[in-house]
Design an enzyme around this catalytic site. Structure first.
Site, short mmCIF file in Angstrom:
data_model
loop_
_atom_site.label_atom_id
_atom_site.label_comp_id
_atom_site.label_asym_id
_atom_site.label_seq_id
_atom_site.Cartn_x
_atom_site.Cartn_y
_atom_site.Cartn_z
N GLU A 1 0.86 -1.20 0.00
CA GLU A 1 0.00 0.00 0.00
C GLU A 1 0.90 1.25 0.00
OE1 GLU A 1 -1.65 0.71 3.92
OE2 GLU A 1 -3.39 1.79 3.09
N ASN B 1 -7.09 6.12 -1.81
CA ASN B 1 -5.98 5.22 -1.51
C ASN B 1 -6.17 4.04 -2.47
OD1 ASN B 1 -4.11 3.47 -0.41
ND2 ASN B 1 -4.66 3.90 1.71
N LYS C 1 -9.43 1.90 -1.96
CA LYS C 1 -9.66 1.35 -0.62
C LYS C 1 -11.03 1.75 -0.05
CE LYS C 1 -7.10 1.18 3.81
NZ LYS C 1 -5.83 1.66 4.43
N GLU D 1 -6.24 8.73 7.72
CA GLU D 1 -6.74 8.30 6.40
C GLU D 1 -8.12 8.88 6.10
OE1 GLU D 1 -6.00 4.43 4.69
OE2 GLU D 1 -4.97 3.86 6.52
N CYS E 1 -4.81 -3.03 2.87
CA CYS E 1 -4.54 -2.94 4.31
C CYS E 1 -5.75 -3.22 5.19
CB CYS E 1 -3.90 -1.59 4.65
SG CYS E 1 -3.17 -1.64 6.29
N ASN F 1 0.26 -1.00 5.46
CA ASN F 1 1.14 -0.20 6.32
C ASN F 1 0.49 -0.25 7.69
OD1 ASN F 1 2.93 2.33 4.69
ND2 ASN F 1 1.55 1.03 3.54
#
Ligand code: CDT
Length: 310
Positions: A46, A106, A123, A142, A168, A193
């Site tokens: 990621e 993302n 994501k 995020e 993730c 991550n």
């Protein structure tokens, strides 16, 4: 047999000051190493091109735009695409995407052996928070910098099989795998991550974090009879530690390849997509065994609804 020699390419830490060019050079080194082991397909983490920037708070969120890619490939990433094409290697990696309409995601992509982007995933499950939180040991913003993915969980016919992606935090949600499982997915690739410490539960040990990671990817693989390739960005980024745990999981849910440590490293495994057949045709033959008449809550509600009090 439909064997895809798959390389999980872990990246060690990327510091805030590291350039895209320096990171791409590291990715190319890993690709060359994967090629020396006859890999067909390489999977990177990621946000592979930058540090995990959502740990840094910008009051003016536009100041974070320099972490985002406006085009793919762009100037810095073109050498990676060119090397992949020259090596006839397919790849997947994650990056922060800024669309022409000004939207932030993302994102991860699937790139075929000819260097064409054939799949894009954004994501869906964004962890963390929107505003600076002084109670946390570190920020995880995020929800500030990205909007939730708008593409769902598609799968693609790729390399002679059926491939899907997630990113993730998505790996912790059974819905992620099942939506792809219902489309016959044979390999799910994902980068992560994951901070080694829980910002809200400081005493949680690294071993527990790794356990939850493996539990998630192994159960997702087993319950959907699919390969799962999970690739970390790991190590100490400007004093903030990310855990390792890069692994390849077979459709029985067993880890068949793993990277020890937190540096740049590659592990290659021959993943036979036909190994997904047994599970898909027996215990997880969805058509015969699923009972959707009892699953309504899965899509009808988000939070928990408790039974009435006595
Ligand atoms: N990158 C990412 O999604 N990390 C999350 C950390 C969750 S803690 C806010 C993860 O699920 O690993």
């Amino acid at each position: 047999m439909r064997v895809i020699r798959t390389a999980a390419a872990q990246l060690g830490a990327i510091q805030r000051a590291d350039s895209r060019q320096a990171v791409v050079a590291r990715m190319i080194r890993l690709m060359d190493e994967a090629a020396s082991q006859d890999a067909d397909f390489i999977v990177y983490p990621e946000l592979a091109l930058t540090t995990f920037f959502p740990r840094w708070h910008h009051e003016n969120r536009a100041e974070a735009d320099h972490w985002f890619e406006r085009e793919m490939p762009g100037e810095a990433t073109r050498p990676l695409f060119e090397r992949a094409k020259a090596l006839n290697m397919a790849m997947s990696f994650g990056f922060a995407e800024l669309t022409p309409e000004g939207r932030h995601f993302n994102t991860s992509i699937l790139v075929d052996r000819a260097g064409a982007i054939v799949g894009t995933y954004r994501k869906v499950h964004l962890p963390g928070h929107v505003e600076f939180d002084p109670e946390r040991t570190h920020q995880h913003l995020e929800k500030r910098y990205f909007e939730p993915g708008d593409l769902g969980f598609p799968v693609w016919r790729f390399l002679g099989g059926i491939f899907g992606m997630c990113i993730c935090n998505d790996r912790r949600w059974p819905e992620t795998y099942r939506v792809m499982g219902l489309q016959g997915v044979e390999m799910v690739v994902l980068g992560f991550n994951t901070p080694s410490v829980n910002s809200q539960k400081g005493e949680e040990k690294l071993g527990k974090r790794l356990f939850h990671h493996r539990l998630s990817v192994q159960s997702g693989a087993y319950q959907n009879a699919t390969w799962v390739v999970a690739v970390a960005k790991a190590g100490d980024e400007d004093g903030h530690h990310l855990m390792g745990g890069t692994c390849i999981v077979d459709p029985d849910g067993e880890i068949v390849a793993e990277i020890e440590g937190e540096a740049d490293a590659v592990v290659v495994h021959p993943c036979d997509l036909d190994a997904t057949r047994f599970g898909k045709e027996t215990i997880f033959d969805f058509k015969r065994h699923r009972r959707v008449e009892h699953y309504g809550r899965i899509t009808a509600q988000v939070g928990t609804e408790l039974p009435l009090a006595e």
